[in-house]
Write an enzyme that holds these catalytic residues in place. Structure first.
Site, PDB file in Angstrom:
ATOM      1  N   LYS A  22       0.847  -1.205   0.000  1.00 15.84           N
ATOM      2  CA  LYS A  22       0.000   0.000   0.000  1.00 15.84           C
ATOM      3  C   LYS A  22       0.877   1.247   0.000  1.00 15.84           C
ATOM      4  CE  LYS A  22      -1.699   1.629   4.053  1.00 15.84           C
ATOM      5  NZ  LYS A  22      -1.371   3.023   4.330  1.00 15.84           N
ATOM      6  N   ASN A  23       1.875   1.276   0.886  1.00 13.08           N
ATOM      7  CA  ASN A  23       2.657   2.504   1.056  1.00 13.08           C
ATOM      8  C   ASN A  23       3.657   2.729  -0.064  1.00 13.08           C
ATOM      9  OD1 ASN A  23       1.128   2.999   3.254  1.00 13.08           O
ATOM     10  ND2 ASN A  23       2.713   2.458   4.760  1.00 13.08           N
ATOM     11  N   CYS A 118      -4.626  13.017  12.555  1.00 12.59           N
ATOM     12  CA  CYS A 118      -5.357  11.748  12.397  1.00 12.59           C
ATOM     13  C   CYS A 118      -5.240  11.029  13.740  1.00 12.59           C
ATOM     14  CB  CYS A 118      -4.786  10.922  11.261  1.00 12.59           C
ATOM     15  SG  CYS A 118      -3.257  10.129  11.674  1.00 12.59           S
ATOM     16  N   ARG A 123       0.909  14.825  12.821  1.00 14.25           N
ATOM     17  CA  ARG A 123       1.446  14.562  11.476  1.00 14.25           C
ATOM     18  C   ARG A 123       1.520  15.831  10.624  1.00 14.25           C
ATOM     19  NH1 ARG A 123      -1.055   9.043   9.334  1.00 14.25           N
ATOM     20  NH2 ARG A 123       0.944   8.928   8.261  1.00 14.25           N
ATOM     21  N   ASP A 308       4.648   0.563  12.016  1.00 13.58           N
ATOM     22  CA  ASP A 308       3.403  -0.006  11.481  1.00 13.58           C
ATOM     23  C   ASP A 308       3.194  -1.453  11.904  1.00 13.58           C
ATOM     24  OD1 ASP A 308       3.492   1.749   8.272  1.00 13.58           O
ATOM     25  OD2 ASP A 308       3.041   2.399  10.309  1.00 13.58           O
ATOM     26  N   ARG A 400      -8.689  -0.161   4.587  1.00 14.53           N
ATOM     27  CA  ARG A 400      -7.742   0.790   4.002  1.00 14.53           C
ATOM     28  C   ARG A 400      -6.418   0.104   3.651  1.00 14.53           C
ATOM     29  NH1 ARG A 400      -6.714   6.193   7.095  1.00 14.53           N
ATOM     30  NH2 ARG A 400      -5.370   6.273   5.262  1.00 14.53           N
TER      31      ARG A 400
HETATM   32  C1  EPZ Z   1       4.502   6.858   6.187  1.00 17.69           C
HETATM   33  O1  EPZ Z   1       3.762   7.951   6.716  1.00 17.69           O
HETATM   34  C2  EPZ Z   1       3.529   5.693   6.120  1.00 17.69           C
HETATM   35  N1  EPZ Z   1       2.418   6.037   5.224  1.00 17.69           N
HETATM   36  C3  EPZ Z   1       2.989   5.380   7.510  1.00 17.69           C
HETATM   37  O2  EPZ Z   1       2.147   4.239   7.412  1.00 17.69           O
HETATM   38  C4  EPZ Z   1       4.179   5.035   8.413  1.00 17.69           C
HETATM   39  O3  EPZ Z   1       3.701   4.798   9.727  1.00 17.69           O
HETATM   40  C5  EPZ Z   1       5.177   6.198   8.417  1.00 17.69           C
HETATM   41  O4  EPZ Z   1       5.585   6.495   7.064  1.00 17.69           O
HETATM   42  C6  EPZ Z   1       6.417   5.893   9.236  1.00 17.69           C
HETATM   43  O5  EPZ Z   1       7.041   4.753   8.738  1.00 17.69           O
HETATM   44  C7  EPZ Z   1       2.612   5.996   3.888  1.00 17.69           C
HETATM   45  O6  EPZ Z   1       3.689   5.667   3.412  1.00 17.69           O
HETATM   46  C8  EPZ Z   1       1.438   6.340   3.035  1.00 17.69           C
HETATM   47  P1  EPZ Z   1       6.664  10.191   8.303  1.00 17.69           P
HETATM   48  P2  EPZ Z   1       4.420   9.431   6.727  1.00 17.69           P
HETATM   49  O7  EPZ Z   1       6.634  11.422   7.483  1.00 17.69           O
HETATM   50  O8  EPZ Z   1       5.219   9.620   5.500  1.00 17.69           O
HETATM   51  C9  EPZ Z   1       6.509  13.398  11.771  1.00 17.69           C
HETATM   52  C10 EPZ Z   1       0.216   2.975   7.707  1.00 17.69           C
HETATM   53  O9  EPZ Z   1      -0.236   2.452   8.728  1.00 17.69           O
HETATM   54  N2  EPZ Z   1       6.555  14.371  10.663  1.00 17.69           N
HETATM   55  O10 EPZ Z   1       7.868   9.294   8.229  1.00 17.69           O
HETATM   56  O11 EPZ Z   1       3.349  10.395   7.028  1.00 17.69           O
HETATM   57  C11 EPZ Z   1       5.170  12.655  11.802  1.00 17.69           C
HETATM   58  O12 EPZ Z   1       4.223  13.420  12.525  1.00 17.69           O
HETATM   59  C12 EPZ Z   1       0.765   4.383   7.756  1.00 17.69           C
HETATM   60  O13 EPZ Z   1       0.309   2.406   6.593  1.00 17.69           O
HETATM   61  C13 EPZ Z   1       6.766  15.718  10.979  1.00 17.69           C
HETATM   62  O14 EPZ Z   1       6.903  16.090  12.137  1.00 17.69           O
HETATM   63  O15 EPZ Z   1       5.388   9.283   7.976  1.00 17.69           O
HETATM   64  C14 EPZ Z   1       5.517  11.362  12.492  1.00 17.69           C
HETATM   65  O16 EPZ Z   1       5.498  11.557  13.882  1.00 17.69           O
HETATM   66  C15 EPZ Z   1       0.533   5.035   9.104  1.00 17.69           C
HETATM   67  N3  EPZ Z   1       6.799  16.622   9.965  1.00 17.69           N
HETATM   68  C16 EPZ Z   1       6.952  11.092  12.017  1.00 17.69           C
HETATM   69  O17 EPZ Z   1       7.467  12.351  11.545  1.00 17.69           O
HETATM   70  C17 EPZ Z   1       6.666  16.255   8.649  1.00 17.69           C
HETATM   71  O18 EPZ Z   1       6.730  17.129   7.767  1.00 17.69           O
HETATM   72  C18 EPZ Z   1       7.043  10.075  10.891  1.00 17.69           C
HETATM   73  O19 EPZ Z   1       6.320  10.594   9.821  1.00 17.69           O
HETATM   74  C19 EPZ Z   1       6.457  14.886   8.356  1.00 17.69           C
HETATM   75  C20 EPZ Z   1       6.413  13.954   9.380  1.00 17.69           C
END
Ligand code: EPZ
Length: 421
Positions: A22-23, A118, A123, A308, A400
């Site tokens: 998915k991701n 969310c 996020r 995850d 999802r």
């Molecule tokens: C991706 O989300 C995945 N989703 C998430 O999977 C996964 O949990 C996550 O990476 C971490 O591995 C997809 O790929 C579609 P991040 P993403 O940016 O890109 C903070 C699932 O269950 N952050 O690495 O949104 C954020 O709040 C989903 O399939 C900032 O602070 O994750 C989080 O605490 C859930 N500022 C941490 O970093 C930003 O600009 C990791 O976020 C971006 C992120």
């Protein structure tokens, strides 16, 4: 809202096919915006999130059609008619923000709603914004939307991210493929989904090196051409179903699984007393003997233990011998499955980002509620091994990220059914 009824039914044996990630798919689909030529994805998972991304791309003017029962996604972004990603789509799925980088690169402008919080955390998008501004974009927040422009196009730059964000890495890499000059992205995320995205971008003519490491170098090109790409296996679905024989006993082979996708996770399973064997067709998983042993888990960016899989691992550790400490370091609120597991008799003490789990012999079935995608499947796993019936409500969360859950688990002997409501 549908629910799922699971009845503890002893050991599981057989094979479960693992779908495309998915991701990975959610970042590969927006890549179509980078080229006027068709991009076709194979091995795509059949999920509601993919339908949401399809609707978003179509709202921008892309043609998106699915073939072979959804496993093939044929896209063409020859004529884009909009550069606005509306709130009503983005709020449903944060990954919608992955159209930002490609639209900036292709059109020089983009208006993307902030996703809003969310269930698992705030996020924000500050890391995306900082990276794209480093490439010359001007981005301002107005009425809940990011308004981004790249006057005269994007320009390559050296940029170090404060945190190895997966989505920010994907947005910045996609944008940099069409920037003028060279981009060096430091502290980049190393997830397999990013390696898969770069593999696809390279097929489209992008010049990129270093994917899978913390430093990715992109040499901008004038245009990208079309391609056909097979989506990488879903390591989170893989890890999730590896836990089914771990929690129930028996032996299950996960078709398409590879050790390279779940390294840190397998290390923890080994410490807990679960054997994982790589076969020609996938990964064979069985409990070594007797009860699962308690292990401590800390979630980290890849190649560390995946956030995850934290909820699913907690379900296993609820029945382990001993006390396990789980630290959630990626998201600020990702223990909502804990109170639901407690309803099933688990002993879990949550203090901020740390959950202490004292294992019990056996959980007891109960009505429980899914709160987010991965929490929902951890409740299913717990129900598979629990005594009696568990009813998991709000399974739209499950749809999802997990295709055909009932069919896949029934196929290895689980007593599980979907209750339409
Ligand atoms: C991706 O989300 C995945 N989703 C998430 O999977 C996964 O949990 C996550 O990476 C971490 O591995 C997809 O790929 C579609 P991040 P993403 O940016 O890109 C903070 C699932 O269950 N952050 O690495 O949104 C954020 O709040 C989903 O399939 C900032 O602070 O994750 C989080 O605490 C859930 N500022 C941490 O970093 C930003 O600009 C990791 O976020 C971006 C992120």
């Amino acid at each position: 809202m549908d629910s799922i009824l699971v009845t503890g039914n002893g050991e599981l044996n057989g094979q479960i096919p693992i779908a495309g990630a998915k991701n990975a798919c959610l970042t590969l689909m927006p890549a179509t915006l980078l080229s006027e030529e068709p991009l076709t994805l194979t091995n795509a998972p059949r999920l509601s999130d993919i339908k949401t991304m399809t609707a978003l791309l179509q709202s921008l003017g892309a043609e998106v059609s699915t073939l072979q029962d959804g496993q093939v996604i044929a896209m063409s972004s020859h004529d884009l008619t909009s550069h606005t990603a509306d709130y009503d789509i983005v709020r449903k799925m944060r990954a919608s923000n992955l159209v930002l980088g490609p639209m900036l690169a292709r059109l020089g402008q983009a208006i993307v709603s902030l996703p809003g919080g969310c269930a698992i955390g705030a996020r924000p998008m500050d890391l995306h914004i900082e990276g794209l501004e480093a490439l010359g974009a001007e981005i301002e927040l107005k009425d809940g939307y990011l308004h981004a422009v790249a006057r005269g196009g994007l320009k390559g730059a050296v940029h170090e991210m404060r945190f190895a964000s997966v989505g920010a890495t994907e947005n910045i890499v996609m944008a940099a493929t069409l920037a003028k000059g060279t981009t060096v992205l430091k502290n980049a995320a190393r997830e397999p989904e990013i390696v898969d995205l770069v593999d696809c971008l390279r097929k489209m003519g992008a010049q990129i090196a270093g994917e899978g490491t913390s430093t990715i170098e992109i040499q901008g090109v004038d245009r990208l051409h079309g391609a056909t790409h097979q989506v990488v296996t879903d390591r989170i679905e893989l890890g999730t179903y590896m836990l089914a024989p771990a929690i129930c006993g028996g032996e299950v082979e996960l078709l398409g699984g590879r050790l390279s996708l779940v390294g840190a996770f397998v290390e923890k399973l080994d410490a807990a007393g679960i054997d994982v064997e790589e076969t020609a067709k996938g990964l064979k998983v069985r409990r070594r003997n007797g009860r699962v042993q308690a292990v401590d888990v800390t979630t980290e960016p890849f190649p560390g233990f995946p956030t995850d899989l934290q909820a699913q691992m907690m379900a296993l550790l609820c029945t382990a011998e001993g006390t396990s400490v789980l630290e959630e370091k990626i998201f600020e609120n990702r223990f909502m499955h804990a109170p639901e597991l407690t309803r099933m008799g688990a002993h879990i003490d949550v203090q901020g980002g740390t959950a202490t789990v004292t294992g019990v012999e056996r959980l007891k079935g109960a009505p429980v509620m899914a709160t987010d995608l991965r929490a929902s499947v951890s409740l299913i796993l717990a129900g598979l091994a629990a005594e009696g019936e568990t009813v998991v409500s709000r399974v739209y969360h499950l749809d999802r990220g997990y295709e055909h859950v009932v069919r896949k688990l029934e196929g290895v002997g689980a007593k599980i059914e979907r209750i339409k409501s």
